[in-house]
Design an enzyme around this catalytic site. Structure first.
Site, PDB file in Angstrom:
ATOM      1  N   TRP A   1       0.937  -1.592  -0.227  1.00  0.00           N
ATOM      2  CA  TRP A   1      -0.120   0.080   0.081  1.00  0.00           C
ATOM      3  C   TRP A   1       0.469   1.000   0.256  1.00  0.00           C
ATOM      4  CZ3 TRP A   1      -4.108  -0.241  -1.843  1.00  0.00           C
ATOM      5  CH2 TRP A   1      -5.182  -1.341  -2.059  1.00  0.00           C
TER       6      TRP A   1
ATOM      7  N   ASP B   1      -1.534   6.273   5.810  1.00  0.00           N
ATOM      8  CA  ASP B   1      -2.581   5.769   5.509  1.00  0.00           C
ATOM      9  C   ASP B   1      -2.538   4.577   7.080  1.00  0.00           C
ATOM     10  OD1 ASP B   1      -4.708   3.764   4.412  1.00  0.00           O
ATOM     11  OD2 ASP B   1      -2.977   3.582   3.088  1.00  0.00           O
TER      12      ASP B   1
ATOM     13  N   LYS C   1     -11.872  -1.731   6.381  1.00  0.00           N
ATOM     14  CA  LYS C   1     -10.721  -2.222   7.182  1.00  0.00           C
ATOM     15  C   LYS C   1     -11.563  -2.996   8.758  1.00  0.00           C
ATOM     16  CE  LYS C   1      -8.903  -2.805   2.978  1.00  0.00           C
ATOM     17  NZ  LYS C   1      -8.067  -2.175   2.983  1.00  0.00           N
TER      18      LYS C   1
HETATM   19  C1  LIG Z   1      -7.237  -1.835   2.102  1.00  0.00           C
HETATM   20  C2  LIG Z   1      -5.911  -0.846   1.489  1.00  0.00           C
HETATM   21  C3  LIG Z   1      -6.019   0.686   0.864  1.00  0.00           C
HETATM   22  C4  LIG Z   1      -7.358   0.710  -0.245  1.00  0.00           C
HETATM   23  O1  LIG Z   1      -8.265   1.197  -0.092  1.00  0.00           O
HETATM   24  P1  LIG Z   1      -9.441   1.247  -0.738  1.00  0.00           P
HETATM   25  O2  LIG Z   1     -10.592   2.266   0.187  1.00  0.00           O
HETATM   26  O3  LIG Z   1      -9.379   0.215  -1.878  1.00  0.00           O
HETATM   27  O4  LIG Z   1      -9.120   2.384  -2.233  1.00  0.00           O
HETATM   28  C5  LIG Z   1      -4.979   1.604   0.961  1.00  0.00           C
HETATM   29  N1  LIG Z   1      -4.639   1.971   1.997  1.00  0.00           N
HETATM   30  C6  LIG Z   1      -4.699  -0.286   3.082  1.00  0.00           C
HETATM   31  C7  LIG Z   1      -3.492   0.641   4.340  1.00  0.00           C
HETATM   32  C8  LIG Z   1      -5.130  -0.350   2.864  1.00  0.00           C
HETATM   33  O5  LIG Z   1      -5.837  -1.270   3.898  1.00  0.00           O
END
Ligand SMILES: *Cc1c(COP(=O)(O)O)cnc(C)c1O
Length: 360
Positions: free
Chosen positions: A101, A172, A196
């Site tokens: 990511w 993030d 998540k």
């Molecule tokens: C799942 C995830 C993403 C992507 O998320 P989307 O909502 O599909 O854009 C980005 N960063 C991390 C750490 C993730 O777990």
């Protein structure tokens, strides 16, 4: 009706109590004679819901008035573009790469170099099982911001201590927000897709220092512009109203559980139980440096990958769902977000021991 133990990485398990409440309120929300997803986001009832969700999130994370809290769309992936468009401002951004990511965030930001938005620098690159030593990081003096991903969902690599860098930190938190107490004041911006550890897909949280709202590029689309969204209470256009509502219910649920401190204790116990089981066995392995093992996403390999298919079949029969690892890592992965209980993790640990006994 049975709800099974769902270890999906995302969209992920939600608390049953929250879904039951949503079910009870589905047809007639607050006596309005309509569901919450059928009313205007400009109505007084909806605005009250939206404000309450924000207030509860601020309480849970101890977010001060120095920060704007935005309820946006487009997922964390859209933020990979929104961040340089809002914050790069002709400067240099530093990106730490510790897995899939953070690498995607870096690559997306890098595209804005060609638009002349500024420079994008790769600080250091991990191998997916470790974090590069701090003294190897090539940091930029006076960087516009430093970006990293505290929990790499796919690789199961988590950085527990906020990096000691001088630049404004952008992080993030998609797969670890609300899993443990953090000091929001250490960050200039925190963002997370909801699917998540919060609620359903379709909602993205952005927590950003208000002092950073003045430097967006003129190329930044209106709906991606943090200042515009802040001034319009995240309702510049129609927000993801139902996802916002469900996330609000999850915040209430979390407060009832005793908040982030209380859930963190359970999260630690869950991760400990699983890693202990993996470490005690020669049949299962986790390749991540123990100092950086994620407490949310636990990848593990079987000694013989020919048994992967059987493991997935038998675990499914045992009511343990979605344990297949991401294809870039292979093997298995158990995502054990806030909604997963200690009992569910213990059931997984027992299944793993039984599977090893039968097939190991
Ligand atoms: C799942 C995830 C993403 C992507 O998320 P989307 O909502 O599909 O854009 C980005 N960063 C991390 C750490 C993730 O777990």
């Amino acid at each position: 009706m049975t709800r099974l133990a769902n270890f999906c990485a995302g969209p992920a398990s939600m608390p049953t109590a929250v879904l039951e409440r949503a079910q009870a309120e589905m047809l007639d929300w607050q006596g309005l004679g309509a569901s919450v997803m059928e009313i205007s986001h400009r109505s007084a009832d909806y605005i009250e819901l939206a404000q309450k969700a924000e207030a509860n999130l601020r309480k849970l994370m101890n977010i001060s008035d120095d920060y704007a809290v935005l309820f946006l769309q487009g997922g964390a992936a859209l933020q990979f573009s929104s961040i340089p468009l809002n914050l790069l401002n002709g400067g240099t951004a530093d990106y730490l790469n510790t897995g899939a990511w953070s690498q995607k965030a870096y690559k997306e930001a890098k595209r804005y170099e060609t638009l002349g938005l500024g420079k994008v620098n790769l600080v250091a690159e991990g191998d997916g099982s470790d974090v590069p030593a701090f003294d190897t990081w090539q940091l930029t003096d006076g960087a516009s911001y430093f970006h990293y991903c505290p929990n790499e969902t796919i690789h199961g690599v988590q950085i527990f201590d906020t990096p000691k860098v001088n630049a404004p930190i952008v992080a993030d938190f998609s797969s670890c927000i609300l899993s443990e107490p953090i000091n929001v004041n250490d960050f200039s911006m925190i963002y997370a897709g909801a699917q998540k550890n919060i609620g359903p897909a379709g909602l993205t949280l952005v927590i950003v220092r208000k002092e950073l709202l003045e430097q967006a590029s003129p190329w930044c689309p209106n709906v991606m512009n943090y200042k515009n969204q802040f001034e319009n209470d995240s309702m510049l256009n129609t927000p993801s109203t139902y996802a916002w509502y469900l996330s609000g219910l999850v915040f209430e649920w979390l407060l009832e559980q005793g908040g982030v401190e209380a859930i963190a204790k359970i999260n630690r116990a869950k991760a400990q139980a699983l890693y202990d089981a993996i470490d005690a066995s020669d049949f299962y392995t986790n390749k991540v440096n123990p100092a950086y093992r994620s407490i949310m996403n636990v990848p593990f390999q079987l000694a013989d990958s020919n048994l992967d298919k059987l493991f997935l079949e038998e675990s499914k029969q045992a009511g343990l769902l979605n344990l297949k690892g991401h294809r870039v890592v292979g093997g298995m992965r158990a995502s054990i977000y806030n909604a997963i209980t200690l009992e569910q993790v213990q059931a997984l640990v027992s299944f793993m021991a039984e599977f090893e006994r039968k097939h190991g």
